[in-house]
Design a protein around this motif. Structure first.
Motif, PDB file in Angstrom:
ATOM      1  N   ASP A  35       3.589  -4.907   1.307  1.00 53.68           N
ATOM      2  CA  ASP A  35       3.253  -3.437   0.547  1.00 53.68           C
ATOM      3  C   ASP A  35       3.161  -4.116  -1.000  1.00 53.68           C
ATOM      4  O   ASP A  35       4.002  -4.011  -1.714  1.00 53.68           O
ATOM      5  CB  ASP A  35       4.531  -2.831   0.338  1.00 53.68           C
ATOM      6  N   ASN A  38       4.156  -1.685  -3.763  1.00 47.24           N
ATOM      7  CA  ASN A  38       5.648  -1.624  -4.187  1.00 47.24           C
ATOM      8  C   ASN A  38       5.873  -2.522  -5.362  1.00 47.24           C
ATOM      9  O   ASN A  38       5.314  -3.853  -5.410  1.00 47.24           O
ATOM     10  CB  ASN A  38       6.384  -2.062  -3.027  1.00 47.24           C
ATOM     11  N   GLU A  39       6.682  -2.251  -6.397  1.00 51.94           N
ATOM     12  CA  GLU A  39       7.084  -3.025  -7.247  1.00 51.94           C
ATOM     13  C   GLU A  39       7.524  -4.554  -7.068  1.00 51.94           C
ATOM     14  O   GLU A  39       7.341  -5.492  -7.634  1.00 51.94           O
ATOM     15  CB  GLU A  39       7.891  -2.344  -8.396  1.00 51.94           C
TER      16      GLU A  39
END
Length: 81
Positions: A35, A38-39
């Motif tokens: 992902d 996502n951070e």
């Protein structure tokens, strides 16, 4: 089947392409995804029962990236991933 999640520095499509051959060539890894939105650039890996978290970290390191296992919270322990 085991599932692991990792914080990584795999942050773009080119990076995903680079790690693809490493993860896809592991017979213990059945499925995976990153992902990149996502951070923490979360890598989720599903694999054979014999797959260990350290194996995935080693594979990602070989590809030139880093991976750190994400700790499971209490809700994950109760309800699963």
């Amino acid at each position: 089947m085991k599932t692991y999640k990792f914080k990584t520095n795999i942050n773009c499509g080119g990076c995903v392409e680079t790690v693809s051959s490493y993860l896809n060539n592991s017979q213990e890894v059945l499925q995976w995804e990153v992902d990149t939105e996502n951070e923490d650039k979360v890598l989720t890996v599903m694999g054979q029962e014999s797959l260990e978290s350290r194996d995935v970290v080693d594979i990602i390191n070989l590809a030139g990236f880093s991976a750190k296992p994400l700790k499971k919270g209490i809700l994950t322990k109760i309800f699963g991933s």
